[in-house]
Write an enzyme that holds these catalytic residues in place. Structure first.
Site, PDB file in Angstrom:
ATOM      1  N   HIS A 291      59.313 -65.434 -80.368  1.00 49.75           N
ATOM      2  CA  HIS A 291      59.012 -65.698 -81.776  1.00 49.75           C
ATOM      3  C   HIS A 291      57.931 -66.782 -81.766  1.00 49.75           C
ATOM      4  O   HIS A 291      57.927 -67.645 -80.878  1.00 49.75           O
ATOM      5  CB  HIS A 291      60.206 -66.298 -82.514  1.00 49.75           C
ATOM      6  CG  HIS A 291      61.417 -65.433 -82.583  1.00 49.75           C
ATOM      7  ND1 HIS A 291      62.386 -65.445 -81.631  1.00 49.75           N
ATOM      8  CD2 HIS A 291      61.839 -64.563 -83.534  1.00 49.75           C
ATOM      9  CE1 HIS A 291      63.354 -64.606 -81.976  1.00 49.75           C
ATOM     10  NE2 HIS A 291      63.046 -64.051 -83.113  1.00 49.75           N
TER      11      HIS A 291
ATOM     12  N   ASP B  80      59.459 -70.103 -81.110  1.00 48.53           N
ATOM     13  CA  ASP B  80      60.049 -70.379 -79.792  1.00 48.53           C
ATOM     14  C   ASP B  80      59.050 -71.186 -78.970  1.00 48.53           C
ATOM     15  O   ASP B  80      59.423 -71.907 -78.039  1.00 48.53           O
ATOM     16  CB  ASP B  80      60.334 -69.090 -79.007  1.00 48.53           C
ATOM     17  CG  ASP B  80      61.362 -68.205 -79.690  1.00 48.53           C
ATOM     18  OD1 ASP B  80      62.121 -68.714 -80.529  1.00 48.53           O
ATOM     19  OD2 ASP B  80      61.390 -66.996 -79.378  1.00 48.53           O
TER      20      ASP B  80
ATOM     21  N   MET C 149      55.591 -58.265 -76.159  1.00 50.72           N
ATOM     22  CA  MET C 149      56.014 -58.208 -77.568  1.00 50.72           C
ATOM     23  C   MET C 149      56.040 -59.607 -78.164  1.00 50.72           C
ATOM     24  O   MET C 149      56.403 -60.570 -77.492  1.00 50.72           O
ATOM     25  CB  MET C 149      57.413 -57.585 -77.637  1.00 50.72           C
ATOM     26  CG  MET C 149      58.033 -57.496 -79.014  1.00 50.72           C
ATOM     27  SD  MET C 149      58.867 -58.993 -79.587  1.00 50.72           S
ATOM     28  CE  MET C 149      60.571 -58.609 -79.240  1.00 50.72           C
TER      29      MET C 149
ATOM     30  N   GLU D 225      63.311 -53.729 -86.842  1.00 48.22           N
ATOM     31  CA  GLU D 225      64.662 -53.846 -86.272  1.00 48.22           C
ATOM     32  C   GLU D 225      65.689 -53.973 -87.389  1.00 48.22           C
ATOM     33  O   GLU D 225      65.637 -54.903 -88.188  1.00 48.22           O
ATOM     34  CB  GLU D 225      64.698 -55.087 -85.365  1.00 48.22           C
ATOM     35  CG  GLU D 225      66.062 -55.352 -84.756  1.00 48.22           C
ATOM     36  CD  GLU D 225      66.036 -56.538 -83.782  1.00 48.22           C
ATOM     37  OE1 GLU D 225      64.941 -56.970 -83.374  1.00 48.22           O
ATOM     38  OE2 GLU D 225      67.126 -57.036 -83.464  1.00 48.22           O
TER      39      GLU D 225
ATOM     40  N   LYS E 247      69.625 -54.381 -88.958  1.00 48.48           N
ATOM     41  CA  LYS E 247      70.909 -55.030 -88.674  1.00 48.48           C
ATOM     42  C   LYS E 247      71.733 -54.965 -89.956  1.00 48.48           C
ATOM     43  O   LYS E 247      71.184 -55.177 -91.036  1.00 48.48           O
ATOM     44  CB  LYS E 247      70.663 -56.490 -88.255  1.00 48.48           C
ATOM     45  CG  LYS E 247      71.923 -57.219 -87.802  1.00 48.48           C
ATOM     46  CD  LYS E 247      71.593 -58.612 -87.251  1.00 48.48           C
ATOM     47  CE  LYS E 247      72.844 -59.305 -86.753  1.00 48.48           C
ATOM     48  NZ  LYS E 247      72.583 -60.669 -86.238  1.00 48.48           N
TER      49      LYS E 247
ATOM     50  N   GLU F 217      68.876 -52.074 -81.829  1.00 46.65           N
ATOM     51  CA  GLU F 217      69.629 -52.994 -80.963  1.00 46.65           C
ATOM     52  C   GLU F 217      71.068 -52.501 -80.819  1.00 46.65           C
ATOM     53  O   GLU F 217      71.733 -52.206 -81.811  1.00 46.65           O
ATOM     54  CB  GLU F 217      69.615 -54.407 -81.557  1.00 46.65           C
ATOM     55  CG  GLU F 217      70.535 -55.350 -80.771  1.00 46.65           C
ATOM     56  CD  GLU F 217      70.362 -56.814 -81.103  1.00 46.65           C
ATOM     57  OE1 GLU F 217      69.204 -57.249 -81.287  1.00 46.65           O
ATOM     58  OE2 GLU F 217      71.380 -57.524 -81.180  1.00 46.65           O
TER      59      GLU F 217
ATOM     60  N   HIS G 181      73.631 -54.197 -83.080  1.00 49.36           N
ATOM     61  CA  HIS G 181      73.520 -54.007 -84.522  1.00 49.36           C
ATOM     62  C   HIS G 181      74.121 -52.679 -84.980  1.00 49.36           C
ATOM     63  O   HIS G 181      74.846 -52.632 -85.969  1.00 49.36           O
ATOM     64  CB  HIS G 181      72.058 -54.126 -84.962  1.00 49.36           C
ATOM     65  CG  HIS G 181      71.468 -55.480 -84.675  1.00 49.36           C
ATOM     66  ND1 HIS G 181      70.177 -55.810 -84.969  1.00 49.36           N
ATOM     67  CD2 HIS G 181      72.012 -56.585 -84.113  1.00 49.36           C
ATOM     68  CE1 HIS G 181      69.953 -57.058 -84.600  1.00 49.36           C
ATOM     69  NE2 HIS G 181      71.041 -57.557 -84.072  1.00 49.36           N
TER      70      HIS G 181
ATOM     71  N   ASP H  97      66.287 -53.217 -78.058  1.00 44.86           N
ATOM     72  CA  ASP H  97      67.001 -54.471 -77.786  1.00 44.86           C
ATOM     73  C   ASP H  97      68.332 -54.131 -77.118  1.00 44.86           C
ATOM     74  O   ASP H  97      69.268 -53.644 -77.764  1.00 44.86           O
ATOM     75  CB  ASP H  97      67.251 -55.257 -79.087  1.00 44.86           C
ATOM     76  CG  ASP H  97      66.042 -56.100 -79.488  1.00 44.86           C
ATOM     77  OD1 ASP H  97      64.981 -55.984 -78.829  1.00 44.86           O
ATOM     78  OD2 ASP H  97      66.162 -56.879 -80.456  1.00 44.86           O
TER      79      ASP H  97
ATOM     80  N   ASP I  67      77.934 -60.673 -84.388  1.00 44.66           N
ATOM     81  CA  ASP I  67      76.869 -60.249 -83.455  1.00 44.66           C
ATOM     82  C   ASP I  67      77.028 -61.024 -82.149  1.00 44.66           C
ATOM     83  O   ASP I  67      76.675 -62.191 -82.054  1.00 44.66           O
ATOM     84  CB  ASP I  67      75.517 -60.571 -84.112  1.00 44.66           C
ATOM     85  CG  ASP I  67      74.335 -60.062 -83.306  1.00 44.66           C
ATOM     86  OD1 ASP I  67      74.527 -59.214 -82.426  1.00 44.66           O
ATOM     87  OD2 ASP I  67      73.218 -60.517 -83.584  1.00 44.66           O
TER      88      ASP I  67
ATOM     89  N   ASP J 127      75.819 -60.314 -78.927  1.00 36.62           N
ATOM     90  CA  ASP J 127      74.669 -60.447 -78.003  1.00 36.62           C
ATOM     91  C   ASP J 127      75.110 -60.636 -76.556  1.00 36.62           C
ATOM     92  O   ASP J 127      74.598 -61.511 -75.841  1.00 36.62           O
ATOM     93  CB  ASP J 127      73.777 -61.635 -78.413  1.00 36.62           C
ATOM     94  CG  ASP J 127      72.957 -61.356 -79.662  1.00 36.62           C
ATOM     95  OD1 ASP J 127      72.702 -60.177 -79.954  1.00 36.62           O
ATOM     96  OD2 ASP J 127      72.569 -62.322 -80.338  1.00 36.62           O
TER      97      ASP J 127
ATOM     98  N   ASP K 295      68.002 -58.462 -75.463  1.00 35.88           N
ATOM     99  CA  ASP K 295      68.157 -59.432 -76.553  1.00 35.88           C
ATOM    100  C   ASP K 295      69.615 -59.875 -76.528  1.00 35.88           C
ATOM    101  O   ASP K 295      70.442 -59.381 -77.297  1.00 35.88           O
ATOM    102  CB  ASP K 295      67.785 -58.811 -77.902  1.00 35.88           C
ATOM    103  CG  ASP K 295      67.834 -59.844 -79.015  1.00 35.88           C
ATOM    104  OD1 ASP K 295      67.976 -61.041 -78.696  1.00 35.88           O
ATOM    105  OD2 ASP K 295      67.741 -59.462 -80.197  1.00 35.88           O
TER     106      ASP K 295
HETATM  107  C1  GCO Z   1      69.517 -61.147 -84.086  1.00 35.51           C
HETATM  108  C2  GCO Z   1      68.286 -60.324 -83.769  1.00 35.51           C
HETATM  109  C3  GCO Z   1      67.163 -61.126 -83.229  1.00 35.51           C
HETATM  110  C4  GCO Z   1      65.868 -60.363 -83.181  1.00 35.51           C
HETATM  111  C5  GCO Z   1      64.771 -61.288 -82.835  1.00 35.51           C
HETATM  112  C6  GCO Z   1      63.468 -60.598 -82.561  1.00 35.51           C
HETATM  113  O1  GCO Z   1      70.514 -60.529 -84.387  1.00 35.51           O
HETATM  114  O2  GCO Z   1      69.460 -62.372 -84.050  1.00 35.51           O
HETATM  115  O3  GCO Z   1      68.673 -59.338 -82.867  1.00 35.51           O
HETATM  116  O4  GCO Z   1      67.497 -61.601 -81.958  1.00 35.51           O
HETATM  117  O5  GCO Z   1      65.917 -59.303 -82.282  1.00 35.51           O
HETATM  118  O6  GCO Z   1      64.629 -62.173 -83.873  1.00 35.51           O
HETATM  119  O7  GCO Z   1      62.940 -60.137 -83.689  1.00 35.51           O
HETATM  120 MN    MN Z   2      67.479 -58.057 -81.677  1.00 37.67          MN
HETATM  121 MN    MN Z   3      70.959 -59.198 -82.678  1.00 36.71          MN
END
Ligand code: GCO
Ligand code: MN
Ligand code: MN
Length: 396
Positions: A56, A59, A90, A183, A185, A219, A222, A247, A257, A259, A293
């Protein structure tokens, strides 16, 4: 001990700076790990065999940095990426952390917020271009609502479209050959997020001014949060040429979420996903980066973060090997072929695929016997057990 599953840049694995840089903070607790600088993160990723690093804007460049600060940071980072033999495939824009986005970015009811979001996304795209990125991800984390008293969702969707159209037109006018990956979610951080699944995104893309430059970034976590089959979402995107990015992580249904490390939940789902992405069943493979991700458990120290990252990549490679073995297994092939009825005497497949209705009248006149067709089982119990035995390592 290195083995066949150790990652190398040719595997095209990527991580976000925010993934290995995650410090373990959650809504109930403070960070547990020391901050690593972007340069340290790039060096660490290079050491463990990753191909690329994604980011990002914020970041790397703190929100509100002056132009000279920004330029110095970006130059130093670009050098570190090159020194580590890596790339930045990306880039994306943080349109969710600053309080200005508390009620959305592209879908905020306040046109000043929408304009600010577009401007910030332009700067994020400029940063991506400077670092060599070819894909720009848009994750609309704050594009949603807790109460639908706030706005008509039809306005939100129209504003989302307007903002993306401006960005598409502007990007093209700069002469940049970029692809936008949207993306979806379903929720978190908003109670409900607009365009909540990959399927919603795929339709929305067709309503944009430049649908050809827009695709999706599905993702695992998601679609799973929404109780959906991730493989099917990815398949739909691949089938219409819209899988621009992916992702990878892991998630249990019904939870926040998570991850998690790729493959650490729903191993069978991950197996069929890798099988499809790698084209193991003879269909075209996904050609983009294999992006993770995800982040390490909060229990981990910095060494645990690298265990986590290596684990994502190793699991992917192990699953790819298992998937190849599965598709080469004669018993698997026989069951799959038996269900496809290539030599079925009526020639139904040809009639169904005949264009311009040429097959329709023949189908209308066909003498088909549903009872005899229905009498046959499909042997999916055996097929699934074979998949399980490949996965459990007792076959192949
Ligand atoms: C989340 C998202 C993020 C995005 C990221 C890239 O649920 O936090 O998955 O991790 O993928 O902001 O755009
Ligand atoms: Mn993501
Ligand atoms: Mn996510």
């Amino acid at each position: 001990m290195p083995d066949a599953f150790d990652p190398s840049p040719s595997d095209r694995f990527t991580f976000g700076l925010w993934t290995v840089g995650n410090r373990g903070a959650d809504p109930f607790g403070l960070p547990v790990r020391p901050a690593m600088t972007p340069l340290q993160l790039v060096q660490g990723l290079g050491r463990i065999g990753a191909w690329g690093v994604n980011l990002h804007d914020n970041d790397l460049v703190p929100f509100g940095a002056t132009a000279p600060e920004r330029d110095r940071i970006v130059t130093e980072f670009a050098r570190a990426v090159a020194d580590a033999g890596m790339c930045v495939p990306m880039a994306t824009t943080n349109l969710f952390s600053h309080p200005v986005f508390r009620d959305g970015a592209f879908t905020s009811s306040d046109p000043r917020v929408r304009a600010f979001a577009v401007q910030k996304a332009m700067q994020g795209i400029e940063l991506g271009v400077e670092l060599g990125a070819r894909t720009i991800v848009f994750w609309g984390g704050r594009e949603g609502a807790e109460t639908d008293a706030c706005r008509d969702p039809r306005d939100a969707i129209a504003w989302y479209r307007e903002c993306l159209n401006v960005l598409c037109h502007w990007t093209r006018s700069q002469g940049w050959d970029l692809r936008f990956a949207l993306e979806a979610k379903p929720n978190e951080p908003r109670g409900d997020i607009y365009l909540p699944t990959t399927g919603h995104m795929l339709h929305f893309i067709q309503t944009l001014d430049h649908p050809q430059m827009c695709g999706v970034n599905p993702e695992v976590a998601h679609e799973t949060m929404a109780g959906l089959n991730f493989l099917h979402a990815v398949a739909q995107a691949m089938e219409c040429g819209k899988l621009f990015h992916v992702d990878l992580n892991a998630q249990r249904i019904g939870k926040f979420d998570q991850d998690l490390r790729f493959g650490s939940e729903d191993l069978k789902g991950a197996f069929f996903l890798v099988r499809m992405l790698e084209g193991c069943s003879g269909r075209p493979a996904y050609e983009g980066p294999r992006h993770f991700d995800a982040h390490a458990y909060r229990t981990e120290d910095p060494d645990g973060v690298w265990d986590f990252a290596r684990g994502c990549m190793r699991t992917y490679k192990v699953l790819a090997a298992k998937a190849r073995a599965f598709d080469a297994d004669p018993e698997v092939r026989a069951i799959i072929a038996g269900n496809a009825f290539a030599d079925e005497p009526l020639g139904c497949a040809a009639m169904l695929s005949a264009t311009q209705g040429a097959g329709a009248s023949r189908i209308r006149a066909l003498a088909l016997d549903p009872d005899s067709i229905a009498a046959r089982g499909h042997r999916y119990e055996r097929l699934d057990q074979l998949a399980m035995e490949h996965l459990m390592g007792v076959r192949g």
